[in-house]
Design a protein around this motif. Structure first.
Motif, mmCIF file in Angstrom:
data_model
loop_
_atom_site.group_PDB
_atom_site.id
_atom_site.type_symbol
_atom_site.label_atom_id
_atom_site.label_comp_id
_atom_site.label_asym_id
_atom_site.label_seq_id
_atom_site.Cartn_x
_atom_site.Cartn_y
_atom_site.Cartn_z
ATOM 1 N N ILE A 1 49.174 44.512 42.598
ATOM 2 C CA ILE A 1 50.228 45.137 43.401
ATOM 3 C C ILE A 1 50.924 44.109 44.290
ATOM 4 C CG2 ILE A 1 49.280 47.477 43.403
ATOM 5 C CD1 ILE A 1 47.906 46.885 45.991
ATOM 6 N N GLY A 2 50.894 42.856 43.864
ATOM 7 C CA GLY A 2 51.734 41.836 44.484
ATOM 8 C C GLY A 2 51.168 41.130 45.689
ATOM 9 N N SER A 3 49.837 40.973 45.746
ATOM 10 C CA SER A 3 49.255 40.279 46.895
ATOM 11 C C SER A 3 49.323 38.759 46.753
ATOM 12 C CB SER A 3 47.787 40.692 47.068
ATOM 13 O OG SER A 3 47.009 40.177 46.008
ATOM 14 N N GLY A 4 49.649 38.293 45.571
ATOM 15 C CA GLY A 4 49.643 36.860 45.320
ATOM 16 C C GLY A 4 48.291 36.413 44.808
ATOM 17 N N GLY A 5 48.145 35.101 44.620
ATOM 18 C CA GLY A 5 46.880 34.575 44.140
ATOM 19 C C GLY A 5 46.769 34.597 42.627
ATOM 20 N N LEU A 6 45.589 34.277 42.154
ATOM 21 C CA LEU A 6 45.353 34.201 40.711
ATOM 22 C C LEU A 6 45.460 35.562 40.043
ATOM 23 C CD1 LEU A 6 42.386 31.668 40.830
ATOM 24 C CD2 LEU A 6 44.662 31.236 39.882
ATOM 25 N N GLY A 7 45.154 36.617 40.783
ATOM 26 C CA GLY A 7 45.286 37.960 40.225
ATOM 27 C C GLY A 7 46.721 38.307 39.891
ATOM 28 N N THR A 8 47.626 38.006 40.824
ATOM 29 C CA THR A 8 49.051 38.257 40.574
ATOM 30 C C THR A 8 49.563 37.396 39.427
ATOM 31 O OG1 THR A 8 49.521 38.929 42.849
ATOM 32 C CG2 THR A 8 51.366 38.071 41.568
ATOM 33 N N LEU A 9 49.145 36.132 39.389
ATOM 34 C CA LEU A 9 49.570 35.240 38.312
ATOM 35 C C LEU A 9 49.103 35.758 36.963
ATOM 36 C CD1 LEU A 9 51.001 32.508 37.753
ATOM 37 C CD2 LEU A 9 48.746 31.434 37.871
ATOM 38 N N ALA A 10 47.847 36.203 36.897
ATOM 39 C CA ALA A 10 47.305 36.711 35.638
ATOM 40 C C ALA A 10 48.001 37.995 35.203
ATOM 41 C CB ALA A 10 45.805 36.958 35.765
ATOM 42 N N VAL B 1 39.356 31.644 34.185
ATOM 43 C CA VAL B 1 38.470 30.484 34.286
ATOM 44 C C VAL B 1 38.446 29.947 35.720
ATOM 45 C CG1 VAL B 1 38.165 28.071 33.598
ATOM 46 C CG2 VAL B 1 38.647 29.813 31.866
ATOM 47 N N LEU B 2 39.601 29.873 36.374
ATOM 48 C CA LEU B 2 39.662 29.376 37.749
ATOM 49 C C LEU B 2 38.914 30.300 38.708
ATOM 50 C CD1 LEU B 2 43.355 28.105 37.928
ATOM 51 C CD2 LEU B 2 41.268 26.724 37.924
ATOM 52 N N ILE B 3 39.039 31.612 38.498
ATOM 53 C CA ILE B 3 38.298 32.562 39.324
ATOM 54 C C ILE B 3 36.795 32.371 39.137
ATOM 55 C CG2 ILE B 3 37.743 35.014 39.620
ATOM 56 C CD1 ILE B 3 40.701 35.615 39.067
ATOM 57 N N LEU B 4 36.371 32.181 37.896
ATOM 58 C CA LEU B 4 34.952 31.953 37.617
ATOM 59 C C LEU B 4 34.458 30.660 38.268
ATOM 60 C CD1 LEU B 4 34.723 32.996 33.857
ATOM 61 C CD2 LEU B 4 33.775 34.213 35.818
ATOM 62 N N VAL B 5 35.277 29.627 38.236
ATOM 63 C CA VAL B 5 34.904 28.359 38.865
ATOM 64 C C VAL B 5 34.699 28.554 40.364
ATOM 65 C CG1 VAL B 5 35.736 26.059 39.477
ATOM 66 C CG2 VAL B 5 35.975 26.876 37.134
ATOM 67 N N THR C 1 45.927 29.440 43.356
ATOM 68 C CA THR C 1 44.562 29.136 43.796
ATOM 69 C C THR C 1 44.490 29.034 45.313
ATOM 70 O OG1 THR C 1 44.132 27.924 41.731
ATOM 71 C CG2 THR C 1 42.631 27.532 43.563
ATOM 72 N N LYS C 2 45.494 28.395 45.923
ATOM 73 C CA LYS C 2 45.544 28.296 47.385
ATOM 74 C C LYS C 2 45.618 29.687 48.015
ATOM 75 C CE LYS C 2 47.770 23.744 47.763
ATOM 76 N NZ LYS C 2 49.007 23.037 48.189
ATOM 77 N N GLU C 3 46.403 30.563 47.443
ATOM 78 C CA GLU C 3 46.538 31.925 47.980
ATOM 79 C C GLU C 3 45.231 32.698 47.848
ATOM 80 O OE1 GLU C 3 51.337 32.517 47.095
ATOM 81 O OE2 GLU C 3 49.831 33.426 45.769
ATOM 82 N N THR C 4 44.552 32.530 46.727
ATOM 83 C CA THR C 4 43.257 33.195 46.542
ATOM 84 C C THR C 4 42.242 32.696 47.557
ATOM 85 O OG1 THR C 4 43.614 33.593 44.177
ATOM 86 C CG2 THR C 4 41.335 33.552 44.937
ATOM 87 N N GLY D 1 36.762 38.959 43.668
ATOM 88 C CA GLY D 1 37.121 39.991 42.696
ATOM 89 C C GLY D 1 38.153 40.956 43.246
ATOM 90 N N PHE D 2 38.037 41.288 44.535
ATOM 91 C CA PHE D 2 39.012 42.178 45.162
ATOM 92 C C PHE D 2 40.394 41.539 45.209
ATOM 93 C CE2 PHE D 2 35.676 44.632 47.877
ATOM 94 C CZ PHE D 2 35.310 45.345 46.747
ATOM 95 N N THR D 3 40.459 40.226 45.485
ATOM 96 C CA THR D 3 41.763 39.560 45.519
ATOM 97 C C THR D 3 42.441 39.613 44.153
ATOM 98 O OG1 THR D 3 40.873 37.351 44.997
ATOM 99 C CG2 THR D 3 40.990 37.973 47.328
ATOM 100 N N ALA D 4 41.629 39.546 43.095
ATOM 101 C CA ALA D 4 42.192 39.640 41.743
ATOM 102 C C ALA D 4 42.775 41.030 41.496
ATOM 103 C CB ALA D 4 41.118 39.320 40.701
#
Length: 228
Positions: free
Chosen positions: A178-187, A205-209, A24-27, A170-173
């Motif tokens: 491709i390994g940018s980190g954040g919630l997208g990488t975790l998912a 859910v965290l992205i939606l919040v 979440t911090k990375e996002t 949405g772009f961060t997800a």
């Protein structure tokens, strides 16, 4: 069967709070750092588009066309393709192609043209009579920008940066694939690749919040600024 389904897809023991906090911090880092640059670049480019469109001279039309083509090109390239195309530039500037910081160039270049168009539209909605009256009273272009254009279009500008910020989440997800980190990488890595549906759902859910919070904040600011 219901119990089997829940046990299969919702295993809460898979959740590691530390991983979600870090993601979440990375996002948030990717979103808000890129938003600062997007706001600055988009405002400058949007102002340039607006000023060039006001006077229909051949030279202005030429430069307006050049700026429009460049803006539309970056705005039209799908983000996942743009971030791949920028790998050499990112590697040269940042030193790595992985991590949250490496995603910033693509985030900025994809979102800045989008916000620039919103800025141009916001400026066009300002009453031309007010601008002409300011010019008649001897106001310089800089004074018109700071005392007329920006104050009059501020609600629309805030609304535009709110929409742009949500788009960048949405772009961060997508960049997470491709390994940018954040919630997208975790998912993607821990959730999809690890076949852990609970992680995918919680990341979503965290992205939606985050989206709802940013939209609510943007709406509140616009409401305070809009005196109509």
């Amino acid at each position: 069967m219901d119990k089997t389904f829940l046990e299969t897809y919702f295993n809460w023991e898979e959740i590691q709070p530390e991983a979600f906090v870090q993601a979440t911090k990375e996002t948030l880092y990717m979103t808000f750092v890129s938003t600062i640059f997007v706001a600055i670049i988009g405002l400058i480019v949007g102002l340039l588009l607006f000023q060039l469109s006001r006077k229909k001279t051949p030279l202005n039309r030429f430069f307006y066309g050049v700026v429009s083509i460049i803006s539309n090109t970056f705005r039209s390239i799908p983000f996942i393709i743009l971030i791949i195309l920028l790998f050499p530039v990112t590697k040269a500037v940042i030193g790595t192609m992985l991590g949250p910081t490496a995603a910033l160039p693509a985030l900025i270049l994809s979102a800045a043209p989008f916000f620039a168009r919103l800025v141009d539209i916001a400026f066009r909605e300002v009453d031309q009579g007010v601008i002409e009256a300011s010019e008649a009273m001897g106001a310089t272009q800089l004074q018109i920008i700071y005392k007329v254009l920006i104050p009059e279009s501020l609600p629309a500008l805030v609304s535009g940066i709110t929409v742009t910020t949500i788009t960048m989440i949405g772009f961060t997800a997508m960049a997470g694939a491709i390994g940018s980190g954040g919630l997208g990488t975790l998912a993607y890595q821990a959730g999809f690749m690890g076949n852990k549906y609970t992680i995918i759902m919680l990341s979503t859910v965290l992205i939606l919040v985050l989206v709802f919070l940013i939209q609510a904040l943007g709406d509140l600011i616009v409401k305070q600024l809009d005196k109509r």
